[in-house]
Design a protein around this motif. Sequence first.
Motif, PDB file in Angstrom:
ATOM      1  N   GLN A   1       0.836  -1.201   0.000  1.00  0.00           N
ATOM      2  CA  GLN A   1       0.000   0.000   0.000  1.00  0.00           C
ATOM      3  C   GLN A   1       0.869   1.248   0.000  1.00  0.00           C
ATOM      4  OE1 GLN A   1      -2.862  -1.498   3.337  1.00  0.00           O
ATOM      5  NE2 GLN A   1      -3.907   0.195   2.328  1.00  0.00           N
ATOM      6  N   ASP A   2       1.906   1.242   0.819  1.00  0.00           N
ATOM      7  CA  ASP A   2       2.819   2.391   0.873  1.00  0.00           C
ATOM      8  C   ASP A   2       3.490   2.623  -0.482  1.00  0.00           C
ATOM      9  OD1 ASP A   2       2.177   2.676   3.529  1.00  0.00           O
ATOM     10  OD2 ASP A   2       3.986   1.665   4.275  1.00  0.00           O
ATOM     11  N   ALA A   3       3.718   1.537  -1.219  1.00  0.00           N
ATOM     12  CA  ALA A   3       4.343   1.642  -2.545  1.00  0.00           C
ATOM     13  C   ALA A   3       3.335   2.020  -3.626  1.00  0.00           C
ATOM     14  CB  ALA A   3       5.017   0.316  -2.908  1.00  0.00           C
ATOM     15  N   GLY A   4       2.062   2.117  -3.244  1.00  0.00           N
ATOM     16  CA  GLY A   4       1.035   2.508  -4.207  1.00  0.00           C
ATOM     17  C   GLY A   4       0.568   1.406  -5.118  1.00  0.00           C
ATOM     18  N   GLN A   5       0.877   0.142  -4.761  1.00  0.00           N
ATOM     19  CA  GLN A   5       0.515  -0.975  -5.628  1.00  0.00           C
ATOM     20  C   GLN A   5      -0.776  -1.671  -5.203  1.00  0.00           C
ATOM     21  OE1 GLN A   5       4.148  -3.282  -5.476  1.00  0.00           O
ATOM     22  NE2 GLN A   5       5.000  -2.213  -7.246  1.00  0.00           N
ATOM     23  N   LEU A   6      -1.209  -1.411  -3.991  1.00  0.00           N
ATOM     24  CA  LEU A   6      -2.462  -1.977  -3.488  1.00  0.00           C
ATOM     25  C   LEU A   6      -3.284  -0.888  -2.815  1.00  0.00           C
ATOM     26  CD1 LEU A   6      -1.534  -5.368  -1.719  1.00  0.00           C
ATOM     27  CD2 LEU A   6      -2.554  -5.064  -3.971  1.00  0.00           C
TER      28      LEU A   6
ATOM     29  N   GLU B   1      -3.450   0.795 -10.309  1.00  0.00           N
ATOM     30  CA  GLU B   1      -2.876   0.823 -11.662  1.00  0.00           C
ATOM     31  C   GLU B   1      -1.385   0.490 -11.609  1.00  0.00           C
ATOM     32  OE1 GLU B   1      -2.388   3.989 -15.381  1.00  0.00           O
ATOM     33  OE2 GLU B   1      -3.893   4.332 -13.824  1.00  0.00           O
ATOM     34  N   ALA B   2      -0.696   1.003 -10.575  1.00  0.00           N
ATOM     35  CA  ALA B   2       0.734   0.694 -10.423  1.00  0.00           C
ATOM     36  C   ALA B   2       0.943  -0.785 -10.137  1.00  0.00           C
ATOM     37  CB  ALA B   2       1.328   1.541  -9.300  1.00  0.00           C
ATOM     38  N   GLY B   3       0.038  -1.382  -9.379  1.00  0.00           N
ATOM     39  CA  GLY B   3       0.131  -2.809  -9.113  1.00  0.00           C
ATOM     40  C   GLY B   3      -0.078  -3.637 -10.364  1.00  0.00           C
ATOM     41  N   GLU B   4      -1.058  -3.247 -11.161  1.00  0.00           N
ATOM     42  CA  GLU B   4      -1.306  -3.940 -12.430  1.00  0.00           C
ATOM     43  C   GLU B   4      -0.101  -3.844 -13.356  1.00  0.00           C
ATOM     44  OE1 GLU B   4      -3.508  -5.834 -13.666  1.00  0.00           O
ATOM     45  OE2 GLU B   4      -5.320  -5.640 -12.476  1.00  0.00           O
ATOM     46  N   ALA B   5       0.609  -2.713 -13.284  1.00  0.00           N
ATOM     47  CA  ALA B   5       1.746  -2.493 -14.178  1.00  0.00           C
ATOM     48  C   ALA B   5       2.916  -3.424 -13.891  1.00  0.00           C
ATOM     49  CB  ALA B   5       2.207  -1.043 -14.088  1.00  0.00           C
ATOM     50  N   THR B   6       2.913  -4.099 -12.724  1.00  0.00           N
ATOM     51  CA  THR B   6       3.997  -5.024 -12.402  1.00  0.00           C
ATOM     52  C   THR B   6       3.872  -6.339 -13.164  1.00  0.00           C
ATOM     53  OG1 THR B   6       2.833  -6.013 -10.507  1.00  0.00           O
ATOM     54  CG2 THR B   6       4.196  -4.057 -10.075  1.00  0.00           C
ATOM     55  N   PHE B   7       2.714  -6.587 -13.770  1.00  0.00           N
ATOM     56  CA  PHE B   7       2.512  -7.831 -14.522  1.00  0.00           C
ATOM     57  C   PHE B   7       2.866  -7.605 -15.990  1.00  0.00           C
ATOM     58  CE2 PHE B   7      -0.111  -8.214 -10.798  1.00  0.00           C
ATOM     59  CZ  PHE B   7       0.058  -9.537 -10.412  1.00  0.00           C
ATOM     60  N   PRO B   8       3.480  -8.608 -16.625  1.00  0.00           N
ATOM     61  CA  PRO B   8       3.880  -8.458 -18.026  1.00  0.00           C
ATOM     62  C   PRO B   8       2.681  -8.127 -18.916  1.00  0.00           C
ATOM     63  CG  PRO B   8       4.821 -10.458 -17.079  1.00  0.00           C
ATOM     64  CD  PRO B   8       3.816  -9.935 -16.090  1.00  0.00           C
ATOM     65  N   LYS B   9       2.899  -7.214 -19.834  1.00  0.00           N
ATOM     66  CA  LYS B   9       1.863  -6.835 -20.787  1.00  0.00           C
ATOM     67  C   LYS B   9       2.418  -6.992 -22.203  1.00  0.00           C
ATOM     68  CE  LYS B   9      -1.119  -5.221 -17.660  1.00  0.00           C
ATOM     69  NZ  LYS B   9      -0.396  -5.574 -16.429  1.00  0.00           N
ATOM     70  N   ALA B  10       1.551  -7.309 -23.131  1.00  0.00           N
ATOM     71  CA  ALA B  10       1.967  -7.498 -24.529  1.00  0.00           C
ATOM     72  C   ALA B  10       1.523  -6.324 -25.385  1.00  0.00           C
ATOM     73  CB  ALA B  10       1.395  -8.808 -25.082  1.00  0.00           C
ATOM     74  N   TYR B  11       1.525  -5.119 -24.800  1.00  0.00           N
ATOM     75  CA  TYR B  11       1.046  -3.952 -25.529  1.00  0.00           C
ATOM     76  C   TYR B  11       1.875  -3.685 -26.788  1.00  0.00           C
ATOM     77  CZ  TYR B  11      -1.538  -2.900 -21.219  1.00  0.00           C
ATOM     78  OH  TYR B  11      -2.373  -2.956 -20.138  1.00  0.00           O
TER      79      TYR B  11
END
Length: 215
Positions: free
Chosen positions: A54-59, A80-90
């Motif tokens: 939470q402090d890191a803004g990921q949850l 959104e920051a937490g989601e960004a830690t997962f690989p994306k195929a953009y």
Amino acid sequence: MGTLSPAAPPTTPERTKSRLLEAVKDCDCATAQALADKLGVTVPAIRRHLQDLQDAGQLEVRTEKPGGRGRPQHVYVLTEAGEATFPKAYATLCVDVLDQVERLFGDGAVLRVMDARRLEFQGVLASRLAGHSDLGRKLTALAAVLCEYGYAARAYQENGQWYLTQRNCPAPAVAKAFPQLCQAELTLYRDLLELPVSREARLSCGAAECRYKVG
């Protein structure tokens, strides 16, 4: 004498947090108890990791009623920051889409798409640079805006010559596959600054940065 099996490497806090993010993503009702059970650790330990994330803004934590009924409970969800830690195929998706545009509408189609995007972005940048008539101030303001978009940009003067550099490319795979993206960027800076601009180095060609000579 039997051969001893090597001990399993200890689980690091970073690995635990990574597993915890995965558990939150997979869990329908990510309470501290449910996450502790899923990872096989104690509730106090899981709460410490949850607070760190939470402090890191990921949850973030929300108060919800299970199934819309019963006592409210704290449920953890990814930001959104937490989601960004997962690989994306953009990047792969973008390259595939542009490749189809080129196949369906001809060789110049991608450049027309890039030009349309360039004109829209140019309007955004122009509004942010309004009021800066001095080239140094204008380039410094431009670099600041580009940093907001993830370009890690910097404006500096060397021997009386102004330069604009970008140490990060938000879409390196796309730029490498479609150099029209880089050409549109060069045109953008020329039109925006109304000055001669030349590119001396390019990230997508292996350089450490994109470097533009201005004026």
